[in-house]
Write an enzyme that holds these catalytic residues in place. Sequence first.
Site, short mmCIF file in Angstrom:
data_model
loop_
_atom_site.label_atom_id
_atom_site.label_comp_id
_atom_site.label_asym_id
_atom_site.label_seq_id
_atom_site.Cartn_x
_atom_site.Cartn_y
_atom_site.Cartn_z
N CYS A 421 0.87 -1.14 0.01
CA CYS A 421 0.00 0.09 -0.02
C CYS A 421 0.80 1.24 -0.08
O CYS A 421 1.61 1.50 0.92
CB CYS A 421 -0.85 0.01 1.27
SG CYS A 421 -1.59 1.48 1.73
N CYS A 424 0.61 3.38 3.06
CA CYS A 424 1.17 2.56 4.31
C CYS A 424 2.44 2.85 3.99
O CYS A 424 3.50 2.92 5.14
CB CYS A 424 0.60 1.44 4.34
SG CYS A 424 -1.09 1.12 4.53
#
Length: 513
Positions: A421, A424
């Site tokens: 991600c 992230c």
Amino acid sequence: MLNATQTRGLLVLLLSLFCGHFGWGWFQNNAKSKSPQKEPVYGDTPDSQDQSCLCHLTGVLDDCFCDIESIDVFNNFKIYPHIRKLVERDFFRYYKVNLKRPCPFWPDEGQCSIKDCHVEPCPESKVPVGIKSGNYNKFSQAAGSISDARECEQAHELGAVNSTLSNQTKEAFADWAHHDDAQDHFCGLDDEMSPEAEHVDLLLNPERYTGYKGPSAWRVWNSIYEENCFKPRSVYRPLNPLAPSRGMHILSCDDNGEGFYKWMEGLCLEKRVFYRLISGLHSSINIHLCAEYLLDEGWGKSVWGPNLHEFRQRFDPAETKGEGTRRLKNLYFLYLIELRALSKVTPYFERSFINLYTGNSQEDSSTKELLLQVLNETKAFPMHFDESSMFAGHKIESKTLKEEFRLHFKNISRIMDCVGCSKCRLWGTLQTQGLGTALRILFSEKEIKKLPENSPSKGFQLTRQEIVALLNGFARLSTSIKELHNFRTLLKDQSFTGFQHVSVSMKNSSSTL
């Protein structure tokens, strides 16, 4: 009249409400009250117990002499209001990072396709001119001009012999220089000049729950814990799904973590600290995801807010076999480590020629003033972690252990390139670099003490990227502790609402008898 069963039920509810009441005097800021909020004093004693999920989160932390209540007071009243404003300033909101580097440890599994995983890079036209034009070591106008002069001088000297050097030799010199620069770093030196490095506006790409989960996310954290925290394979963390059954002669999670923590107690302080730092960082990130959860994906605008169910799943002792409290205590421990680093690096920023340069002199001056205000608050904290007890044994053994400590952490910073991600990865990279910078500061005390007053120092220097990561990383920890207070309030309200509902039901029931 109430029958015996109803009476027992009412007593249980009253007891749970008592445990669920958050009664620290300094946090009694009921939103309905119009009375001014009184600032508390360090060391106040709790008036009552906390919610079932947090009632054991109290007292003195292991490996230091500081209590959780004092950290709560200090952070929520002294630090959080200022650090939140600081990271909104232009110097700290733009972070240059390469999010396209391949994972160096396993085949790339591709990027997350969930829309909230996406990071929107900042157009160069929007980046302040002073930030956009900066390079590796230039975060102040003065330092930049001095560095320019030195670079020109070195280029002139090298030019006289450059024709005798092969390209391979020149590349070797560059590698050696980069190696020398990296000797005291706890994170890999990010190449800000890489064509794939982009400025990201952190305010427009906030850390929140994106929906990224499952085997890919678990693999990253498992690699961090299992391969980089000085742990033998025969010892398994509590709640680790790879742990074998009881039949194996192994320290596993089936003993509710007793075997793991008995092993931990036998470690030296440095290795124990390492594990607690990683656990604290993991806990902090989980709190951010619980506090900024996608509650409603309605028409036009998504609604983000706290998710109490997710918070309980990660930290409630009943849901985590008691691990939740340990995780949260490690968050406080990490906070103390970074707090100590900020207090020690204050002299670096107090020098008059250090300007947080963006090109807007008025804002730059105001930003530095706010930064010094935050740093001076950190210096005033009375219960700092004492890092002098680390790496304090035999000189050769201590040096070897410190290098092992540094390389393990550096490896973790590289694992962040395996996060699927993008958002992230962005925040994981930033917070890991922030902690790495804090560790570098803690173990550079002699170099910081020798800093010249009016010029840069070769002994200790911070890049703009390190400064942005350090302050934003600490701001994330400060936010986590503040969010814990918010979750306590939600738990208290939920307890009270549930009690009212059952009380009314019992009253209606008794009236029909």
